[in-house]
Design a protein around this motif. Structure first.
Motif, PDB file in Angstrom:
ATOM      1  N   ALA A   1       0.665  -1.332   0.096  1.00 16.06           N
ATOM      2  CA  ALA A   1      -0.094  -0.473   0.047  1.00 16.06           C
ATOM      3  C   ALA A   1       0.714   1.365   0.467  1.00 16.06           C
ATOM      4  N   THR A   2       0.119   2.128  -0.330  1.00 19.83           N
ATOM      5  CA  THR A   2       1.001   3.460  -0.582  1.00 19.83           C
ATOM      6  C   THR A   2       0.426   4.609  -0.015  1.00 19.83           C
ATOM      7  N   ALA A   3       1.191   5.601   0.005  1.00 15.15           N
ATOM      8  CA  ALA A   3       0.473   6.854   0.446  1.00 15.15           C
ATOM      9  C   ALA A   3      -0.315   7.329  -0.072  1.00 15.15           C
TER      10      ALA A   3
ATOM     11  N   ALA B   1      -3.345  10.695  -0.877  1.00 19.75           N
ATOM     12  CA  ALA B   1      -4.245  10.437   0.431  1.00 19.75           C
ATOM     13  C   ALA B   1      -4.115  12.548   0.573  1.00 19.75           C
TER      14      ALA B   1
ATOM     15  N   GLU C   1       2.503  14.416   8.415  1.00 18.00           N
ATOM     16  CA  GLU C   1       2.889  12.626   8.162  1.00 18.00           C
ATOM     17  C   GLU C   1       4.016  11.786   8.335  1.00 18.00           C
TER      18      GLU C   1
ATOM     19  N   LYS D   1       7.332   2.103   0.186  1.00 17.56           N
ATOM     20  CA  LYS D   1       6.597   1.755   0.398  1.00 17.56           C
ATOM     21  C   LYS D   1       5.354   2.356   1.629  1.00 17.56           C
ATOM     22  N   ILE D   2       4.525   2.684   2.003  1.00 19.59           N
ATOM     23  CA  ILE D   2       3.700   2.437   2.947  1.00 19.59           C
ATOM     24  C   ILE D   2       3.335   0.609   3.393  1.00 19.59           C
TER      25      ILE D   2
ATOM     26  N   PRO E   1      -0.172  -1.143   4.836  1.00 22.37           N
ATOM     27  CA  PRO E   1      -1.947  -1.317   5.034  1.00 22.37           C
ATOM     28  C   PRO E   1      -2.387  -0.683   6.270  1.00 22.37           C
TER      29      PRO E   1
ATOM     30  N   GLN F   1      -1.783   3.599   6.269  1.00 19.66           N
ATOM     31  CA  GLN F   1      -1.742   3.394   5.623  1.00 19.66           C
ATOM     32  C   GLN F   1      -3.257   3.903   5.845  1.00 19.66           C
ATOM     33  N   SER F   2      -4.144   3.040   7.314  1.00 18.57           N
ATOM     34  CA  SER F   2      -4.594   3.250   7.686  1.00 18.57           C
ATOM     35  C   SER F   2      -5.069   4.132   8.712  1.00 18.57           C
TER      36      SER F   2
ATOM     37  N   LEU G   1      -3.061   6.996   8.774  1.00 15.33           N
ATOM     38  CA  LEU G   1      -2.442   8.195   7.567  1.00 15.33           C
ATOM     39  C   LEU G   1      -3.753   8.297   7.553  1.00 15.33           C
ATOM     40  N   ASP G   2      -4.823   7.510   7.274  1.00 16.08           N
ATOM     41  CA  ASP G   2      -6.287   7.966   6.642  1.00 16.08           C
ATOM     42  C   ASP G   2      -7.034   8.602   7.260  1.00 16.08           C
TER      43      ASP G   2
END
Length: 231
Positions: free
Chosen positions: A44-46, A49, A186, A207-208, A210, A213-214, A216-217
């Protein structure tokens, strides 16, 4: 600092809450880095966002009185100590407030936190969900150097102050010009959640995963109301 995936965690909180409530009924007659790791090599990537601006700290505030838990918890109620300690540590108060919102997913009651910690010794404490090692690494030379990690569930101001200085320390480790398509706030939020090592990997453009990413979301979701709270 997130500890595990939320689904199974809430089930365990419910069980612990029932046990603690039962214990209170018997006793009282009625009656709260080394952060969780996110793999920097996950797919998963940012990308996509919403960007979060890197803000300046607010002006200093009078010293906040100790703040003890009182049942209901809303991070916005702690805007004054957030502004104070963000200014003290030189970090963005909006970022600090957004992290409190991110970390408000579990009950922040001292008795529940201690019951959970007895079941999971490496659990985090306080409204900022700080782990023992992160607290102990952060406090030397700071205004709270004489305080103990075990006090975090009972003193929310201390939890906010420690989180602010931890963000300060993470900020000092960031490169001047990160390669990642992420801004400073971030990256600091990811460092708070996933640890300094992962933060630096993300800053290099890795790349980050999941879980990160969650986090960050959720930070993006909480960003606007956090800014309103600390105005």
């Amino acid at each position: 600092m997130s500890e595990e995936h939320k689904g199974s965690r809430w089930g365990r909180w419910l069980v612990i809450g029932v046990l603690v409530a039962a214990g209170w009924g018997i006793v009282r007659g009625g009656g709260h880095d080394t952060a969780a790791s996110s793999s920097p090599s996950a797919s998963a990537t940012a990308g996509g966002a919403a960007a979060i601006p890197s803000g300046a700290p607010s002006a200093g505030a009078p010293s906040a009185a100790p703040s003890k838990p009182s049942g209901r918890y809303d991070p916005a109620d702690y805007a004054a100590p957030v502004r104070q300690y963000a200014a003290e540590a030189g970090v963005d108060p909006q970022l600090l407030m957004a992290i409190l919102y991110n970390e408000s997913y579990k009950p922040h009651d001292p008795d529940l936190e201690r019951a959970w910690q007895r079941n999971k010794p490496d659990a985090s404490f306080g409204i900022a969900n700080m782990h023992r090692a992160a607290f102990d690494d952060t406090k030397p030379g700071r205004p709270f150097a004489s305080r103990q990690w075990e006090e975090l569930p009972d003193d929310r101001n201390l939890a906010i102050q420690a989180a602010a200085w931890h963000l300060h320390d993470l900020s000092g480790q960031l490169p001047a010009r990160p390669s990642a398509p992420l801004n400073k706030n971030e990256l600091l939020a990811l460092g708070y959640n996933a640890g300094a090592g992962n933060m630096l990997a993300f800053a290099r453009g890795v790349k980050i995963g999941p879980q990160a990413q969650s986090y960050l979301d959720r930070l993006h979701d909480n960003w606007t109301k956090s800014g309103e709270a600390v105005k």
